[in-house]
Design an enzyme around this catalytic site. Structure first.
Site, PDB file in Angstrom:
ATOM      1  N   TYR A   1     -74.329 -49.017 -15.186  1.00  0.00           N
ATOM      2  CA  TYR A   1     -73.326 -50.086 -15.347  1.00  0.00           C
ATOM      3  C   TYR A   1     -72.355 -49.737 -16.462  1.00  0.00           C
TER       4      TYR A   1
ATOM      5  N   THR B   1     -69.901 -46.938 -15.670  1.00  0.00           N
ATOM      6  CA  THR B   1     -68.746 -47.287 -14.820  1.00  0.00           C
ATOM      7  C   THR B   1     -67.730 -48.114 -15.607  1.00  0.00           C
ATOM      8  N   LYS B   2     -68.209 -48.973 -16.508  1.00  0.00           N
ATOM      9  CA  LYS B   2     -67.264 -49.760 -17.331  1.00  0.00           C
ATOM     10  C   LYS B   2     -66.529 -48.827 -18.302  1.00  0.00           C
TER      11      LYS B   2
ATOM     12  N   ILE C   1     -67.737 -65.324 -16.078  1.00  0.00           N
ATOM     13  CA  ILE C   1     -66.729 -65.368 -17.149  1.00  0.00           C
ATOM     14  C   ILE C   1     -65.346 -65.633 -16.556  1.00  0.00           C
TER      15      ILE C   1
ATOM     16  N   HIS D   1     -83.558 -48.613 -21.601  1.00  0.00           N
ATOM     17  CA  HIS D   1     -83.095 -49.876 -22.189  1.00  0.00           C
ATOM     18  C   HIS D   1     -82.464 -49.661 -23.572  1.00  0.00           C
TER      19      HIS D   1
ATOM     20  N   PRO E   1     -80.016 -67.500 -18.576  1.00  0.00           N
ATOM     21  CA  PRO E   1     -80.278 -68.429 -17.469  1.00  0.00           C
ATOM     22  C   PRO E   1     -81.628 -68.184 -16.799  1.00  0.00           C
TER      23      PRO E   1
ATOM     24  N   ALA F   1     -63.039 -58.471 -12.353  1.00  0.00           N
ATOM     25  CA  ALA F   1     -63.903 -58.147 -11.208  1.00  0.00           C
ATOM     26  C   ALA F   1     -64.767 -56.937 -11.511  1.00  0.00           C
TER      27      ALA F   1
ATOM     28  N   PHE G   1     -80.344 -62.769 -18.538  1.00  0.00           N
ATOM     29  CA  PHE G   1     -81.452 -63.098 -19.440  1.00  0.00           C
ATOM     30  C   PHE G   1     -81.571 -64.599 -19.768  1.00  0.00           C
TER      31      PHE G   1
ATOM     32  N   THR H   1     -66.892 -54.318 -21.790  1.00  0.00           N
ATOM     33  CA  THR H   1     -68.139 -54.738 -22.438  1.00  0.00           C
ATOM     34  C   THR H   1     -68.479 -53.831 -23.615  1.00  0.00           C
ATOM     35  N   ASP H   2     -69.174 -54.378 -24.607  1.00  0.00           N
ATOM     36  CA  ASP H   2     -69.588 -53.547 -25.746  1.00  0.00           C
ATOM     37  C   ASP H   2     -70.625 -52.495 -25.337  1.00  0.00           C
ATOM     38  N   GLU H   3     -71.161 -52.621 -24.116  1.00  0.00           N
ATOM     39  CA  GLU H   3     -72.170 -51.645 -23.676  1.00  0.00           C
ATOM     40  C   GLU H   3     -71.582 -50.255 -23.483  1.00  0.00           C
TER      41      GLU H   3
ATOM     42  N   LYS I   1     -89.747 -64.368 -19.705  1.00  0.00           N
ATOM     43  CA  LYS I   1     -90.252 -63.029 -19.369  1.00  0.00           C
ATOM     44  C   LYS I   1     -89.447 -62.003 -20.145  1.00  0.00           C
TER      45      LYS I   1
ATOM     46  N   ARG J   1     -87.063 -52.247 -18.924  1.00  0.00           N
ATOM     47  CA  ARG J   1     -85.975 -51.640 -18.142  1.00  0.00           C
ATOM     48  C   ARG J   1     -85.900 -50.155 -18.513  1.00  0.00           C
TER      49      ARG J   1
HETATM   50  P1  NAD Z   1     -70.230 -61.724 -12.658  1.00  0.00           P
HETATM   51  O1  NAD Z   1     -71.098 -60.728 -11.974  1.00  0.00           O
HETATM   52  O2  NAD Z   1     -70.747 -63.084 -12.932  1.00  0.00           O
HETATM   53  O3  NAD Z   1     -68.885 -61.924 -11.798  1.00  0.00           O
HETATM   54  C1  NAD Z   1     -68.203 -60.851 -11.237  1.00  0.00           C
HETATM   55  C2  NAD Z   1     -67.236 -61.405 -10.189  1.00  0.00           C
HETATM   56  O4  NAD Z   1     -66.538 -60.289  -9.617  1.00  0.00           O
HETATM   57  C3  NAD Z   1     -67.922 -62.144  -9.041  1.00  0.00           C
HETATM   58  O5  NAD Z   1     -67.236 -63.338  -8.730  1.00  0.00           O
HETATM   59  C4  NAD Z   1     -67.827 -61.162  -7.880  1.00  0.00           C
HETATM   60  O6  NAD Z   1     -67.757 -61.803  -6.611  1.00  0.00           O
HETATM   61  C5  NAD Z   1     -66.530 -60.437  -8.215  1.00  0.00           C
HETATM   62  N1  NAD Z   1     -66.481 -59.105  -7.586  1.00  0.00           N
HETATM   63  C6  NAD Z   1     -67.471 -58.170  -7.570  1.00  0.00           C
HETATM   64  N2  NAD Z   1     -67.071 -57.118  -6.859  1.00  0.00           N
HETATM   65  C7  NAD Z   1     -65.790 -57.371  -6.443  1.00  0.00           C
HETATM   66  C8  NAD Z   1     -64.846 -56.651  -5.684  1.00  0.00           C
HETATM   67  N3  NAD Z   1     -65.120 -55.425  -5.200  1.00  0.00           N
HETATM   68  N4  NAD Z   1     -63.644 -57.219  -5.465  1.00  0.00           N
HETATM   69  C9  NAD Z   1     -63.342 -58.451  -5.944  1.00  0.00           C
HETATM   70  N5  NAD Z   1     -64.213 -59.186  -6.652  1.00  0.00           N
HETATM   71  C10 NAD Z   1     -65.428 -58.646  -6.907  1.00  0.00           C
HETATM   72  O7  NAD Z   1     -69.737 -61.013 -13.976  1.00  0.00           O
HETATM   73  P2  NAD Z   1     -69.364 -61.643 -15.387  1.00  0.00           P
HETATM   74  O8  NAD Z   1     -70.578 -61.733 -16.208  1.00  0.00           O
HETATM   75  O9  NAD Z   1     -68.526 -62.836 -15.175  1.00  0.00           O
HETATM   76  O10 NAD Z   1     -68.478 -60.462 -15.988  1.00  0.00           O
HETATM   77  C11 NAD Z   1     -67.057 -60.457 -15.793  1.00  0.00           C
HETATM   78  C12 NAD Z   1     -66.471 -59.261 -16.491  1.00  0.00           C
HETATM   79  O11 NAD Z   1     -66.770 -59.336 -17.886  1.00  0.00           O
HETATM   80  C13 NAD Z   1     -67.019 -57.924 -16.009  1.00  0.00           C
HETATM   81  O12 NAD Z   1     -65.959 -56.990 -15.993  1.00  0.00           O
HETATM   82  C14 NAD Z   1     -68.059 -57.559 -17.048  1.00  0.00           C
HETATM   83  O13 NAD Z   1     -68.215 -56.160 -17.146  1.00  0.00           O
HETATM   84  C15 NAD Z   1     -67.431 -58.145 -18.296  1.00  0.00           C
HETATM   85  N6  NAD Z   1     -68.364 -58.512 -19.380  1.00  0.00           N
HETATM   86  C16 NAD Z   1     -69.442 -59.304 -19.108  1.00  0.00           C
HETATM   87  C17 NAD Z   1     -70.285 -59.687 -20.157  1.00  0.00           C
HETATM   88  C18 NAD Z   1     -71.471 -60.610 -19.921  1.00  0.00           C
HETATM   89  O14 NAD Z   1     -72.217 -60.864 -20.874  1.00  0.00           O
HETATM   90  N7  NAD Z   1     -71.663 -61.154 -18.723  1.00  0.00           N
HETATM   91  C19 NAD Z   1     -70.037 -59.233 -21.442  1.00  0.00           C
HETATM   92  C20 NAD Z   1     -68.921 -58.425 -21.680  1.00  0.00           C
HETATM   93  C21 NAD Z   1     -68.087 -58.082 -20.632  1.00  0.00           C
HETATM   94  P1  TYD Z   2     -79.025 -59.062 -19.592  1.00  0.00           P
HETATM   95  O1  TYD Z   2     -78.712 -60.517 -19.521  1.00  0.00           O
HETATM   96  O2  TYD Z   2     -79.384 -58.365 -18.332  1.00  0.00           O
HETATM   97  O3  TYD Z   2     -77.762 -58.379 -20.286  1.00  0.00           O
HETATM   98  P2  TYD Z   2     -77.531 -56.836 -20.767  1.00  0.00           P
HETATM   99  O4  TYD Z   2     -78.553 -55.977 -20.191  1.00  0.00           O
HETATM  100  O5  TYD Z   2     -76.182 -56.572 -20.190  1.00  0.00           O
HETATM  101  O6  TYD Z   2     -77.529 -56.882 -22.264  1.00  0.00           O
HETATM  102  O7  TYD Z   2     -80.203 -58.816 -20.616  1.00  0.00           O
HETATM  103  C1  TYD Z   2     -80.085 -59.159 -21.983  1.00  0.00           C
HETATM  104  C2  TYD Z   2     -81.302 -58.618 -22.708  1.00  0.00           C
HETATM  105  O8  TYD Z   2     -82.467 -59.305 -22.232  1.00  0.00           O
HETATM  106  C3  TYD Z   2     -81.557 -57.155 -22.438  1.00  0.00           C
HETATM  107  O9  TYD Z   2     -82.109 -56.576 -23.627  1.00  0.00           O
HETATM  108  C4  TYD Z   2     -82.611 -57.155 -21.336  1.00  0.00           C
HETATM  109  C5  TYD Z   2     -83.417 -58.381 -21.684  1.00  0.00           C
HETATM  110  N1  TYD Z   2     -84.066 -59.107 -20.556  1.00  0.00           N
HETATM  111  C6  TYD Z   2     -85.399 -59.517 -20.701  1.00  0.00           C
HETATM  112  O10 TYD Z   2     -86.077 -59.251 -21.716  1.00  0.00           O
HETATM  113  N2  TYD Z   2     -85.953 -60.254 -19.697  1.00  0.00           N
HETATM  114  C7  TYD Z   2     -85.269 -60.573 -18.570  1.00  0.00           C
HETATM  115  O11 TYD Z   2     -85.819 -61.247 -17.681  1.00  0.00           O
HETATM  116  C8  TYD Z   2     -83.898 -60.128 -18.429  1.00  0.00           C
HETATM  117  C9  TYD Z   2     -83.111 -60.461 -17.200  1.00  0.00           C
HETATM  118  C10 TYD Z   2     -83.343 -59.404 -19.463  1.00  0.00           C
END
Ligand code: NAD
Ligand code: TYD
Length: 330
Positions: free
Chosen positions: A146, A149-150, A13, A272, A188, A79, A186, A121-123, A201, A269
């Site tokens: 996770y 900590t958020k 992101i 879950h 990708p 980060a 999930f 995150t909404d989690e 899966k 998980r």
């Molecule tokens: P990501 O795991 O793809 O990227 C995280 C980045 O942070 C990576 O580039 C990593 O190298 C860097 N990082 C990790 N530890 C670090 C450290 N100690 N110091 C500096 N950099 C560090 O995560 P994302 O999916 O891009 O998520 C980004 C943010 O958005 C996070 O705070 C996550 O909680 C939040 N978020 C993600 C989602 C989602 O669906 N992916 C949804 C809501 C909120």
């Molecule tokens: P994920 O992308 O890990 O996001 P989050 O757990 O933060 O919501 O997973 C999204 C949903 O998909 C979650 O309900 C777990 C499920 N999941 C699968 O069913 N199969 C998979 O291989 C993965 C990685 C996740």
């Protein structure tokens, strides 16, 4: 705003947000990123290099963060360690990056008075009830390492606003999809499984619900909150696309013109959460933000094309990710 510091800007992101910021402003952007396994450095390589700088370092290291915050007009803090399954296997880096890292950013902006936007995150709200939608007044009830900590990081931000008067906002967003997302996540994972001729899966019976938003819409919302959000406020971001994992897998099977029954159910998980659903009324009405990717199946089809076109980026890590999942029966 002339100089923007983006922590975690080499992640999924963060990198999409940096692209948005460079395209929508004249700002110079400094990315602070530890370049963990989750970083997508290639995403930054394609952006205008004259206004973008990458500093490799740890967000929990005050000696690195302090000087970068000193010269920034605003900080956007992405980060984090972000993957639930990894947190369940080893929560330790989640505590140091998500909690201590956020604390480190907060102490720096407390000293300088720099504007901060914290990305969450909404989690943090835990599992939603069957017909519940999270709002800004929902209670925090994180149910996994996770999310805990958020949630803790969000509480630190709120306390620093209340106690020290720092200029900070928070956004809590739904599940993102789009370019540069790691293949452990999930969507990708399933797209690349399908490219490899494997079935999607699904954990358990695949009945869990997630609320999906395109990463470009999340980036635009964060940009808007940074510019116009009110200090101390939290904004929920989502595109109101709540689907079961089974439905998403079936949409992907249709895009690949495969049999809708071609699914593999794997170990669930632990702990879950069954449902997340985010009500974005406040960010829509107060800031006028609205998502532009409003058709999930065409968004997924574009995402499939993107992963087909970027196989050289994800291919080197795919087998390792699948081996780790296989070891856990997933
Ligand atoms: P990501 O795991 O793809 O990227 C995280 C980045 O942070 C990576 O580039 C990593 O190298 C860097 N990082 C990790 N530890 C670090 C450290 N100690 N110091 C500096 N950099 C560090 O995560 P994302 O999916 O891009 O998520 C980004 C943010 O958005 C996070 O705070 C996550 O909680 C939040 N978020 C993600 C989602 C989602 O669906 N992916 C949804 C809501 C909120
Ligand atoms: P994920 O992308 O890990 O996001 P989050 O757990 O933060 O919501 O997973 C999204 C949903 O998909 C979650 O309900 C777990 C499920 N999941 C699968 O069913 N199969 C998979 O291989 C993965 C990685 C996740």
């Amino acid at each position: 705003m002339e100089r923007l510091l983006v922590t975690g800007g080499a992640g999924f992101i963060g990198a999409n947000f940096v692209a948005h910021a460079l395209a929508h402003s004249e700002a110079r952007v400094t990315v602070l990123d530890k370049l963990t396994y989750a970083a997508t450095r290639e995403a930054l390589d394609s952006l205008p290099g004259d206004r973008l700088e990458l500093v490799v370092g740890d967000v929990a290291d005050a000696g690195v963060v302090g000087p970068l915050v000193d010269v920034a007009d605003a900080v956007v803090h992405f980060a984090a360690e972000s993957h639930n399954d990894n947190a369940l296997a080893d929560p330790s880096p989640f505590v140091s990056t998500n909690l201590v890292g956020t604390f480190t950013v907060l102490e720096a902006v407390r000293r300088t008075g720099t504007r901060l936007h914290h990305v969450s995150t909404d989690e943090v709200y835990g599992e939603a009830a069957a017909d519940e939608w999270f709002t800004e007044s929902s209670s925090y009830a994180p149910s996994n390492p996770y999310a805990a900590t958020k949630a803790g990081a969000d509480h630190l931000v709120r306390a620093w606003v209340h106690s020290y008067g720092i200029d900070a906002t928070i956004s809590t967003c739904a599940n993102n999809y789009g370019p540069w997302q790691h293949v452990e996540k999930f969507i990708p994972r399933q797209i690349t499984n399908l490219i490899d001729g494997q079935p999607p899966k699904l954990y358990g019976a695949g009945r869990q619900q997630r609320d999906w938003i395109h990463v470009a819409d999340h980036s635009a919302a964060v940009w808007q909150v940074l510019a116009e959000g009110r200090v101390g406020e939290t904004y929920l971001i989502g595109a109101e696309e709540v689907h079961t994992n089974l439905e998403i897998a079936r949409m992907l099977l249709e895009i690949f013109e495969r049999d809708p029954g071609e699914l593999e159910f794997v170990a669930d998980r632990p702990g879950h959460d069954q449902r997340y659903a985010t009500d974005p009324t406040k960010v829509r009405t107060e800031l006028g933000w609205t998502p532009t990717h409003t058709d999930l199946s065409s968004g997924l089809a574009a995402c499939v094309d993107w992963y087909r076109e970027h196989e050289s980026w994800w291919r080197p890590v795919k087998a390792g990710v699948e081996a780790r999942y296989a070891a856990r029966g997933q």
